[in-house]
Design a protein around this motif. Structure first.
Motif, PDB file in Angstrom:
ATOM      1  N   ILE A   1       0.750  -1.364   0.027  1.00 22.48           N
ATOM      2  CA  ILE A   1       0.088  -0.170   0.048  1.00 22.48           C
ATOM      3  C   ILE A   1       0.906   1.236   0.294  1.00 22.48           C
ATOM      4  CG2 ILE A   1      -2.313  -1.614   1.177  1.00 22.48           C
ATOM      5  CD1 ILE A   1      -1.752  -0.363   3.768  1.00 22.48           C
ATOM      6  N   GLY A   2       2.581   1.310  -0.216  1.00 25.59           N
ATOM      7  CA  GLY A   2       3.439   2.634   0.816  1.00 25.59           C
ATOM      8  C   GLY A   2       5.120   1.669  -0.136  1.00 25.59           C
ATOM      9  N   LEU A   3       5.856   2.937  -0.496  1.00 27.51           N
ATOM     10  CA  LEU A   3       6.912   2.456  -0.895  1.00 27.51           C
ATOM     11  C   LEU A   3       7.387   4.067  -0.371  1.00 27.51           C
ATOM     12  CD1 LEU A   3       6.777   1.211  -3.749  1.00 27.51           C
ATOM     13  CD2 LEU A   3       7.260  -0.626  -1.720  1.00 27.51           C
TER      14      LEU A   3
ATOM     15  N   VAL B   1       4.975  -0.188   3.095  1.00 24.41           N
ATOM     16  CA  VAL B   1       4.557  -0.648   4.273  1.00 24.41           C
ATOM     17  C   VAL B   1       2.715  -1.682   3.341  1.00 24.41           C
ATOM     18  CG1 VAL B   1       2.199   0.687   5.311  1.00 24.41           C
ATOM     19  CG2 VAL B   1       3.875   1.448   5.203  1.00 24.41           C
ATOM     20  N   VAL B   2       2.266  -2.523   3.913  1.00 24.94           N
ATOM     21  CA  VAL B   2       1.660  -3.415   3.611  1.00 24.94           C
ATOM     22  C   VAL B   2       0.486  -4.232   4.237  1.00 24.94           C
ATOM     23  CG1 VAL B   2       3.901  -4.486   1.945  1.00 24.94           C
ATOM     24  CG2 VAL B   2       2.862  -5.587   4.618  1.00 24.94           C
ATOM     25  N   THR B   3      -0.449  -4.338   3.543  1.00 19.92           N
ATOM     26  CA  THR B   3      -1.648  -5.122   4.346  1.00 19.92           C
ATOM     27  C   THR B   3      -1.573  -6.962   4.477  1.00 19.92           C
ATOM     28  OG1 THR B   3      -2.999  -4.820   2.383  1.00 19.92           O
ATOM     29  CG2 THR B   3      -3.826  -3.366   3.853  1.00 19.92           C
ATOM     30  N   LEU B   4      -1.348  -7.998   5.539  1.00 19.02           N
ATOM     31  CA  LEU B   4      -1.479  -9.143   5.341  1.00 19.02           C
ATOM     32  C   LEU B   4      -2.831  -9.150   5.940  1.00 19.02           C
ATOM     33  CD1 LEU B   4       1.341  -9.537   8.320  1.00 19.02           C
ATOM     34  CD2 LEU B   4       1.574  -9.204   5.922  1.00 19.02           C
ATOM     35  N   ALA B   5      -3.002 -10.842   5.936  1.00 19.85           N
ATOM     36  CA  ALA B   5      -5.009 -11.323   6.820  1.00 19.85           C
ATOM     37  C   ALA B   5      -5.515 -10.211   7.165  1.00 19.85           C
ATOM     38  CB  ALA B   5      -4.249 -12.757   6.863  1.00 19.85           C
ATOM     39  N   GLY B   6      -6.868 -10.067   7.439  1.00 21.13           N
ATOM     40  CA  GLY B   6      -7.143  -9.614   8.094  1.00 21.13           C
ATOM     41  C   GLY B   6      -7.548  -7.505   8.333  1.00 21.13           C
ATOM     42  N   GLU B   7      -6.418  -7.207   6.644  1.00 19.33           N
ATOM     43  CA  GLU B   7      -6.473  -5.790   6.889  1.00 19.33           C
ATOM     44  C   GLU B   7      -5.650  -4.759   8.243  1.00 19.33           C
ATOM     45  OE1 GLU B   7      -6.831  -4.215   3.855  1.00 19.33           O
ATOM     46  OE2 GLU B   7      -8.059  -6.436   3.220  1.00 19.33           O
ATOM     47  N   GLN B   8      -4.993  -6.222   8.731  1.00 21.79           N
ATOM     48  CA  GLN B   8      -3.473  -5.672   9.596  1.00 21.79           C
ATOM     49  C   GLN B   8      -2.899  -5.011   8.918  1.00 21.79           C
ATOM     50  OE1 GLN B   8      -3.196  -5.963  13.139  1.00 21.79           O
ATOM     51  NE2 GLN B   8      -1.547  -4.425  12.078  1.00 21.79           N
ATOM     52  N   ARG B   9      -2.179  -3.530   9.348  1.00 18.43           N
ATOM     53  CA  ARG B   9      -0.482  -3.741   8.575  1.00 18.43           C
ATOM     54  C   ARG B   9       0.599  -3.438   9.457  1.00 18.43           C
ATOM     55  NH1 ARG B   9      -1.666   3.014   6.212  1.00 18.43           N
ATOM     56  NH2 ARG B   9      -3.862   2.359   5.215  1.00 18.43           N
ATOM     57  N   ALA B  10       1.473  -3.552   8.287  1.00 16.12           N
ATOM     58  CA  ALA B  10       2.570  -3.846   8.877  1.00 16.12           C
ATOM     59  C   ALA B  10       3.737  -3.083   8.058  1.00 16.12           C
ATOM     60  CB  ALA B  10       3.054  -5.688   8.890  1.00 16.12           C
ATOM     61  N   GLU B  11       5.315  -3.509   8.547  1.00 17.80           N
ATOM     62  CA  GLU B  11       6.033  -2.758   7.453  1.00 17.80           C
ATOM     63  C   GLU B  11       7.127  -4.453   7.318  1.00 17.80           C
ATOM     64  OE1 GLU B  11       7.644   0.886   8.297  1.00 17.80           O
ATOM     65  OE2 GLU B  11       5.657   1.953   8.844  1.00 17.80           O
ATOM     66  N   ALA B  12       7.560  -3.817   5.447  1.00 16.99           N
ATOM     67  CA  ALA B  12       9.011  -5.045   5.655  1.00 16.99           C
ATOM     68  C   ALA B  12      10.249  -3.934   5.231  1.00 16.99           C
ATOM     69  CB  ALA B  12       8.296  -5.849   5.324  1.00 16.99           C
ATOM     70  N   THR B  13      11.110  -4.638   4.862  1.00 19.34           N
ATOM     71  CA  THR B  13      12.352  -4.287   4.124  1.00 19.34           C
ATOM     72  C   THR B  13      12.014  -4.513   2.707  1.00 19.34           C
ATOM     73  OG1 THR B  13      13.564  -5.321   4.389  1.00 19.34           O
ATOM     74  CG2 THR B  13      13.923  -3.893   5.469  1.00 19.34           C
ATOM     75  N   ALA B  14      12.610  -3.327   1.809  1.00 18.12           N
ATOM     76  CA  ALA B  14      11.695  -3.691  -0.010  1.00 18.12           C
ATOM     77  C   ALA B  14      12.882  -2.932  -0.834  1.00 18.12           C
ATOM     78  CB  ALA B  14      10.563  -3.117   0.102  1.00 18.12           C
TER      79      ALA B  14
ATOM     80  N   ASP C   1      10.051  -6.330  14.336  1.00 18.91           N
ATOM     81  CA  ASP C   1      10.093  -5.018  13.911  1.00 18.91           C
ATOM     82  C   ASP C   1      10.343  -5.273  12.083  1.00 18.91           C
ATOM     83  OD1 ASP C   1      11.392  -4.264  16.419  1.00 18.91           O
ATOM     84  OD2 ASP C   1      12.415  -5.743  16.560  1.00 18.91           O
ATOM     85  N   ALA C   2      10.135  -3.696  11.538  1.00 15.75           N
ATOM     86  CA  ALA C   2      10.042  -3.436   9.974  1.00 15.75           C
ATOM     87  C   ALA C   2      11.873  -3.995   9.484  1.00 15.75           C
ATOM     88  CB  ALA C   2       9.865  -2.511   9.704  1.00 15.75           C
ATOM     89  N   ASP C   3      12.986  -3.686  10.515  1.00 12.22           N
ATOM     90  CA  ASP C   3      13.909  -4.375   9.940  1.00 12.22           C
ATOM     91  C   ASP C   3      14.491  -5.759   9.801  1.00 12.22           C
ATOM     92  OD1 ASP C   3      14.502  -2.007   9.623  1.00 12.22           O
ATOM     93  OD2 ASP C   3      15.884  -1.406  10.798  1.00 12.22           O
ATOM     94  N   SER C   4      13.548  -6.421  10.647  1.00 13.31           N
ATOM     95  CA  SER C   4      13.417  -8.103  10.428  1.00 13.31           C
ATOM     96  C   SER C   4      12.400  -8.975   9.490  1.00 13.31           C
ATOM     97  CB  SER C   4      12.911  -8.383  11.839  1.00 13.31           C
ATOM     98  OG  SER C   4      14.094  -7.697  12.922  1.00 13.31           O
ATOM     99  N   ALA C   5      11.883  -8.698   8.685  1.00 11.55           N
ATOM    100  CA  ALA C   5      10.997  -8.439   7.853  1.00 11.55           C
ATOM    101  C   ALA C   5      11.352  -7.771   6.486  1.00 11.55           C
ATOM    102  CB  ALA C   5       9.550  -8.442   7.916  1.00 11.55           C
ATOM    103  N   ARG C   6      10.880  -8.663   5.434  1.00  7.90           N
ATOM    104  CA  ARG C   6      11.834  -8.921   3.902  1.00  7.90           C
ATOM    105  C   ARG C   6      10.197  -8.404   3.060  1.00  7.90           C
ATOM    106  NH1 ARG C   6      16.157  -7.700   1.926  1.00  7.90           N
ATOM    107  NH2 ARG C   6      17.017  -7.991  -0.596  1.00  7.90           N
ATOM    108  N   LEU C   7      10.096  -7.886   2.333  1.00  9.73           N
ATOM    109  CA  LEU C   7       9.534  -8.074   1.008  1.00  9.73           C
ATOM    110  C   LEU C   7      10.152  -9.020  -0.065  1.00  9.73           C
ATOM    111  CD1 LEU C   7       6.119  -7.035   0.824  1.00  9.73           C
ATOM    112  CD2 LEU C   7       7.242  -5.026  -1.233  1.00  9.73           C
TER     113      LEU C   7
END
Length: 376
Positions: free
Chosen positions: A246-248, A254-267, A346-352
């Protein structure tokens, strides 16, 4: 880094089957380089083309800058160690190692000098007068290494040489192989399907899948920053969650996951537009569990105590299975199967990553451990 071996758009077919697609990479001088992937991914075919046992259908293979694509194996300055060591049973360790330089008609003084050096490096001095049948599997492997290295090849090619050893000896030999490679300073090119071996020994790893090189990088890069869902799932255990961008901004999404839950990840380098489908990857050790509050909802199905960590298997509302490694010491929620928790990272722990066709299955050993534990 000076290149010892260069593959330039190398392709190999067997009939209509393409075993290797456009392999294009360099292997540096003095580097421990591993080709890692499942059976049938093309890693052994690539090694055999470097050795000269197979010829590419297109592209070039350069050895120290010289095109050797059509040069026979015996004229290439590389040696190969296979899973079966093929030692001469009637010769002593010393004579097995001396066979190569004697075949090249070197002076006996030079032969003995080289043999002495290699026996010291491989720690075989005390076994020099024994026959192969009097040695353990690990000792036989070191004899095969010494014999392959004694002619000082530009590169040593190793095709799953630890496969015949038991687990404990295989783990010990991983450390020995890396030590020997560092001491002799010769390029090692190692083929394996074992992720632990590749991560333990390699300076760089080429992860292969269906004949293609999916990613080349250091063990840390491959593990923490995979470029595809296949690499993420093949190296260790990875949680792969369907996501929508949904945003870069500044290499972060910034992404949406199941249940419209927002999360962040490195991309880093992400070129897709907002609204596109993607996969969010996060390793089990990077997840935290909370009894309530923000985060992705998930139901705990199994919790297994394994010393320093508790391995938790959870399921999200859309049916995605997630593994979390929670510290067995320190604060953590009471873990009760059937109860709902929140997954945090943490956002830095996830990767898109680009969207996978389907969620990758859990690592077999992980899943078996959890299922067996849950059955008791």
């Amino acid at each position: 880094m000076d290149s010892v071996i260069t593959l330039e758009h190398v392709q190999k077919r067997f009939g209509t089957y393409i075993a290797v697609h456009e392999a294009h990479f360099d292997i540096g001088k003095g580097e421990f380089f591993s080709m890692l992937g499942p059976s049938g991914c093309g890693k052994t075919t690539t090694l055999r083309m470097i050795a000269g046992f197979e010829q590419p259908d297109s592209g070039r293979i350069l050895l120290e800058g010289q095109d050797v694509s059509r040069v026979p194996p015996y004229r290439r300055n590389v040696n190969t160690v296979f899973q079966h060591y093929a030692l001469f049973p009637h010769m002593t360790v010393r004579d097995n190692v001396a066979f190569g330089p004697r075949s090249r008609k070197l002076e006996e003084a030079e032969v003995q000098k080289r043999v002495k050096e290699l026996l010291e490096v491989t720690r075989l001095n005390q076994f020099a007068e024994r026959k192969p049948a009097q040695l353990s599997g690990g000792q036989q492997q070191r004899v095969a290494l010494a014999r392959a290295l004694v002619n000082y090849p530009s590169a040593l090619l190793l095709d799953e040489p630890l496969g015949a050893l038991d687990l404990k000896l295989r783990q010990a030999m991983q450390i020995e192989l890396k030590r020997i490679q560092r001491e002799v300073g010769i390029t090692f090119i190692y083929v394996t399907h074992d992720q632990e071996e590749a991560l333990t020994m390699s300076d760089r790893i080429a992860v292969m899948n269906e004949g293609r090189v999916e990613q080349i990088g250091t063990p840390e890069e491959i593990y923490h920053s995979p470029s595809t869902v296949f690499v993420a799932g093949f190296i260790g255990v990875a949680n792969l969650l369907p996501a929508r961008v949904i945003g870069l901004m500044d290499n972060r999404a910034v992404v949406t996951l199941a249940g419209e839950q927002r999360a962040e990840a490195t991309a880093p380098g992400w070129a897709a537009k907002p609204g596109s489908d993607a996969t969010l990857m996060v390793r089990p050790e990077r997840l935290r569990l909370s009894a309530d509050g923000p985060g992705v909802a998930a139901t705990l199905t199994t919790a297994v105590f394994q010393g320093p960590v508790v391995r938790c298997l959870l399921a999200t509302p859309d049916g995605v299975e997630v593994i979390a490694h929670v510290g067995s010491e320190g604060p953590r929620p009471d873990l009760q199967p059937g109860r709902s928790y929140r997954l945090l990272w943490d956002a830095d722990s996830a990767r898109l990553l680009p969207r996978a066709k389907a969620s990758a299955p859990l690592d077999l050993q992980e899943r078996t451990t959890l299922d067996l534990a849950g059955s008791h």
